[in-house]
Motif scaffolding. Structure first.
Motif, PDB file in Angstrom:
ATOM      1  N   LYS A 279       0.833  -1.199   0.000  1.00 13.52           N
ATOM      2  CA  LYS A 279       0.000   0.000   0.000  1.00 13.52           C
ATOM      3  C   LYS A 279       0.872   1.255   0.000  1.00 13.52           C
ATOM      4  O   LYS A 279       0.563   2.234  -0.687  1.00 13.52           O
ATOM      5  CB  LYS A 279      -0.920   0.008   1.210  1.00 13.52           C
ATOM      6  N   SER A 280       1.965   1.213   0.729  1.00 10.61           N
ATOM      7  CA  SER A 280       2.894   2.348   0.756  1.00 10.61           C
ATOM      8  C   SER A 280       3.424   2.632  -0.649  1.00 10.61           C
ATOM      9  O   SER A 280       3.493   3.794  -1.090  1.00 10.61           O
ATOM     10  CB  SER A 280       4.055   2.049   1.706  1.00 10.61           C
ATOM     11  N   LEU A 281       3.788   1.571  -1.360  1.00 11.73           N
ATOM     12  CA  LEU A 281       4.307   1.721  -2.718  1.00 11.73           C
ATOM     13  C   LEU A 281       3.267   2.333  -3.641  1.00 11.73           C
ATOM     14  O   LEU A 281       3.565   3.253  -4.417  1.00 11.73           O
ATOM     15  CB  LEU A 281       4.744   0.352  -3.249  1.00 11.73           C
ATOM     16  N   TYR A 282       2.022   1.860  -3.556  1.00 10.35           N
ATOM     17  CA  TYR A 282       0.973   2.351  -4.448  1.00 10.35           C
ATOM     18  C   TYR A 282       0.608   3.807  -4.137  1.00 10.35           C
ATOM     19  O   TYR A 282       0.352   4.604  -5.047  1.00 10.35           O
ATOM     20  CB  TYR A 282      -0.267   1.462  -4.346  1.00 10.35           C
ATOM     21  N   LEU A 283       0.599   4.154  -2.850  1.00 10.26           N
ATOM     22  CA  LEU A 283       0.333   5.546  -2.468  1.00 10.26           C
ATOM     23  C   LEU A 283       1.436   6.461  -2.972  1.00 10.26           C
ATOM     24  O   LEU A 283       1.179   7.590  -3.414  1.00 10.26           O
ATOM     25  CB  LEU A 283       0.213   5.654  -0.939  1.00 10.26           C
ATOM     26  N   MET A 284       2.656   5.962  -2.922  1.00 11.74           N
ATOM     27  CA  MET A 284       3.792   6.728  -3.429  1.00 11.74           C
ATOM     28  C   MET A 284       3.621   7.001  -4.920  1.00 11.74           C
ATOM     29  O   MET A 284       3.864   8.111  -5.405  1.00 11.74           O
ATOM     30  CB  MET A 284       5.085   5.958  -3.173  1.00 11.74           C
ATOM     31  N   ARG A 285       3.183   5.976  -5.647  1.00 14.45           N
ATOM     32  CA  ARG A 285       2.971   6.126  -7.095  1.00 14.45           C
ATOM     33  C   ARG A 285       1.853   7.130  -7.403  1.00 14.45           C
ATOM     34  O   ARG A 285       1.856   7.769  -8.464  1.00 14.45           O
ATOM     35  CB  ARG A 285       2.623   4.767  -7.711  1.00 14.45           C
TER      36      ARG A 285
END
Length: 240
Positions: A89-95
């Motif tokens: 989720k952290s990765l997707y929010l970053m994107r």
């Protein structure tokens, strides 16, 4: 729930089968089929954590970050200890450019990683303590039996005691030495056959174990000792 004719077994088996099919579609880059199959898997079992995680990863790779985030939230509900749910989720929010939220999820992932490590460390500590208690118990019992053997080397109870402890310790050769002596001195000592068979099985001598147990069952039955007889029968059945 609708049962699909090509799927057999329990509901759990069906969802696992669909999950495996979806993973294969994913590996073959058949993403549309993979997504459909993952979602069908989750319809059958809405508590399947691997399906949420895998589908979320796949959608994330396709750039469908919002959908992937929703799946990670669902994963957190079904598996509150999941580290990957927060990591992904952290990765997707970053994107999506949501830096602050991404950092918060990253922190949660780190926290849960430490919690998981702590639980594993606690479990290992409990296992170590249990092992120490077991070793202390063995030492106490063995000391008592060996004291008897110093007085009477042929004492069947003491020989059986040392031999059975050796079986528990997986010291197969030592166990065989003492247990064979028990049977030599008292051929009707049925529980010794049970332990001796285990010792021979530990040395990979299955046929000898089988022979010992078959003899032991006959002796135990004649003595009316059904518990050791049943235990040896169970061991024989496991041999195949």
């Amino acid at each position: 729930i609708k049962y699909y004719p090509l799927l057999s077994g329990s509901l759990s088996d069906k969802s696992q089968e669909l999950y495996d099919q979806a993973v294969e579609f994913f590996k073959q880059d058949h993403l549309e089929e993979a997504e459909k199959t993952f979602r069908l898997c989750l319809k059958l079992d809405p508590t399947f954590p691997d399906a949420y995680e895998s589908l979320g990863v796949m959608l994330g790779r396709e750039g469908k970050y919002s959908e992937a985030i929703e799946l990670m939230d669902e994963l957190t509900k079904v598996d509150p200890k999941s580290v990957l749910a927060h990591t992904n989720k952290s990765l997707y929010l970053m994107r999506l450019g949501k830096i602050q939220e991404a950092e918060e999820e990253k922190s949660l992932a780190t926290l849960k990683s430490f919690q998981k490590f702590g639980e594993e460390a606690k479990l290992q500590t409990l296992k170590d303590e249990q092992k120490k208690r077991q070793e202390a118990e063995w030492a106490q019992r063995e000391s008592m039996f060996r004291q008897v053997l110093e007085i009477d080397p042929d004492d069947t109870l003491a020989n059986y005691g040392v031999g059975s402890i050796a079986v528990e310790k997986k010291l197969w050769a030592e166990a065989i030495l003492y247990l064979e002596k028990v049977i030599e001195k008292d051929p009707k000592y049925s529980v010794a056959y049970l332990a001796l068979g285990k010792a021979y099985l530990g040395t990979q001598n299955k046929e000898k174990a089988r022979s010992i147990w078959m003899t032991g069952i006959d002796i135990a039955a004649k003595n009316g000792e059904f518990m050791p007889a049943n235990s040896m029968q169970t061991e024989l059945s496991a041999l195949g």
